[in-house]
Design an enzyme around this catalytic site. Structure first.
Site, PDB file in Angstrom:
ATOM      1  N   HIS A 198       0.746   5.156   1.182  1.00 32.31           N
ATOM      2  CA  HIS A 198       0.057   6.215   1.929  1.00 32.31           C
ATOM      3  C   HIS A 198       0.160   7.506   1.121  1.00 32.31           C
ATOM      4  CE1 HIS A 198       0.002   4.192   5.999  1.00 32.31           C
ATOM      5  NE2 HIS A 198       1.015   3.540   5.466  1.00 32.31           N
ATOM      6  N   HIS A 226       0.840  -1.199   0.000  1.00 36.77           N
ATOM      7  CA  HIS A 226       0.000   0.000   0.000  1.00 36.77           C
ATOM      8  C   HIS A 226       0.870   1.242   0.000  1.00 36.77           C
ATOM      9  CE1 HIS A 226       0.683  -1.206   4.188  1.00 36.77           C
ATOM     10  NE2 HIS A 226       0.676   0.086   4.485  1.00 36.77           N
TER      11      HIS A 226
HETATM   12  P1  5GP Z   1       1.548   0.507   7.518  1.00 40.26           P
HETATM   13  O1  5GP Z   1       1.884   0.718   8.977  1.00 40.26           O
HETATM   14  O2  5GP Z   1       1.517  -0.961   7.173  1.00 40.26           O
HETATM   15  O3  5GP Z   1       2.383   1.312   6.571  1.00 40.26           O
HETATM   16  O4  5GP Z   1       0.084   1.105   7.348  1.00 40.26           O
HETATM   17  C1  5GP Z   1      -1.076   0.362   7.532  1.00 40.26           C
HETATM   18  C2  5GP Z   1      -2.212   1.338   7.612  1.00 40.26           C
HETATM   19  O5  5GP Z   1      -3.415   0.624   7.465  1.00 40.26           O
HETATM   20  C3  5GP Z   1      -2.297   2.099   8.943  1.00 40.26           C
HETATM   21  O6  5GP Z   1      -2.143   3.489   8.700  1.00 40.26           O
HETATM   22  C4  5GP Z   1      -3.677   1.736   9.473  1.00 40.26           C
HETATM   23  O7  5GP Z   1      -4.355   2.828  10.064  1.00 40.26           O
HETATM   24  C5  5GP Z   1      -4.399   1.262   8.230  1.00 40.26           C
HETATM   25  N1  5GP Z   1      -5.437   0.269   8.493  1.00 40.26           N
HETATM   26  C6  5GP Z   1      -5.303  -0.868   9.251  1.00 40.26           C
HETATM   27  N2  5GP Z   1      -6.467  -1.550   9.261  1.00 40.26           N
HETATM   28  C7  5GP Z   1      -7.351  -0.847   8.494  1.00 40.26           C
HETATM   29  C8  5GP Z   1      -8.714  -1.064   8.122  1.00 40.26           C
HETATM   30  O8  5GP Z   1      -9.366  -2.040   8.504  1.00 40.26           O
HETATM   31  N3  5GP Z   1      -9.275  -0.122   7.335  1.00 40.26           N
HETATM   32  C9  5GP Z   1      -8.598   0.975   6.885  1.00 40.26           C
HETATM   33  N4  5GP Z   1      -9.268   1.837   6.118  1.00 40.26           N
HETATM   34  N5  5GP Z   1      -7.309   1.206   7.212  1.00 40.26           N
HETATM   35  C10 5GP Z   1      -6.693   0.302   8.003  1.00 40.26           C
END
Ligand code: 5GP
Ligand code: ZN
Length: 141
Positions: free
Chosen positions: A103, A101
């Site tokens: 951001h 993903h």
């Molecule tokens: P990472 O830390 O892997 O770069 O980012 C994962 C992101 O996914 C986090 O910012 C978190 O808030 C988001 N996230 C986790 N679970 C969910 C979910 O069920 N729905 C949505 N919309 N975002 C999620």
């Protein structure tokens, strides 16, 4: 992480609700549930890949195209003054959901829930930059 248990695969399949902002055959974008700034958006491939580094180039390009467009719209329509584009690869880099993903985080210049700081620790002051550059560059052809 298999696709059955992956939270973003569940969002793609509609098993978990999300606030979608864009969808096509290959790419989905939706608001991050933990908004670090207003409009914080995640862009993902619909097919499961663990992270940016393991995603086929063609798919990664499609995701980045959408990320760029969303950043432009955040500037035009949400009043953002800047945007951070960020993809964490592996837990050491802060990745918590192991489905690639990007951001897209609009920035408004106020006190915000995201701080990115580039600060060189003193023990890295004597690194040999020519050797590091050569190590990387000779592998990139
Ligand atoms: P990472 O830390 O892997 O770069 O980012 C994962 C992101 O996914 C986090 O910012 C978190 O808030 C988001 N996230 C986790 N679970 C969910 C979910 O069920 N729905 C949505 N919309 N975002 C999620
Ligand atoms: Zn997944």
């Amino acid at each position: 992480m298999n696709e059955k248990d992956c939270i973003f695969c569940k969002i793609v399949r509609g098993e978990i609700p999300s606030h979608k902002v864009y969808e096509d055959d290959d790419v989905l974008a939706f608001l991050d549930i933990g908004q670090v700034t207003k409009g914080h958006t995640l862009v993902i491939p619909k097919k499961h890949y663990d992270n940016f580094l393991s995603t086929p180039q063609e798919v990664m390009h499609k995701v980045m195209d959408v990320a760029q467009r969303i950043g432009q719209v955040q500037m035009m329509k949400l009043g953002a003054k800047g945007v951070n584009i960020l993809s964490n690869c592996n837990k050491e880099a802060g990745q918590s959901v192991f489905h690639f993903h990007v951001h897209v985080i609009p920035r408004y210049g106020a006190k915000e829930g995201l701080k990115i700081e580039f600060k060189q620790p003193s023990e890295l002051k004597d690194l040999s930059l020519p050797i590091i550059a050569e190590t990387i560059s000779k592998e990139i052809k």
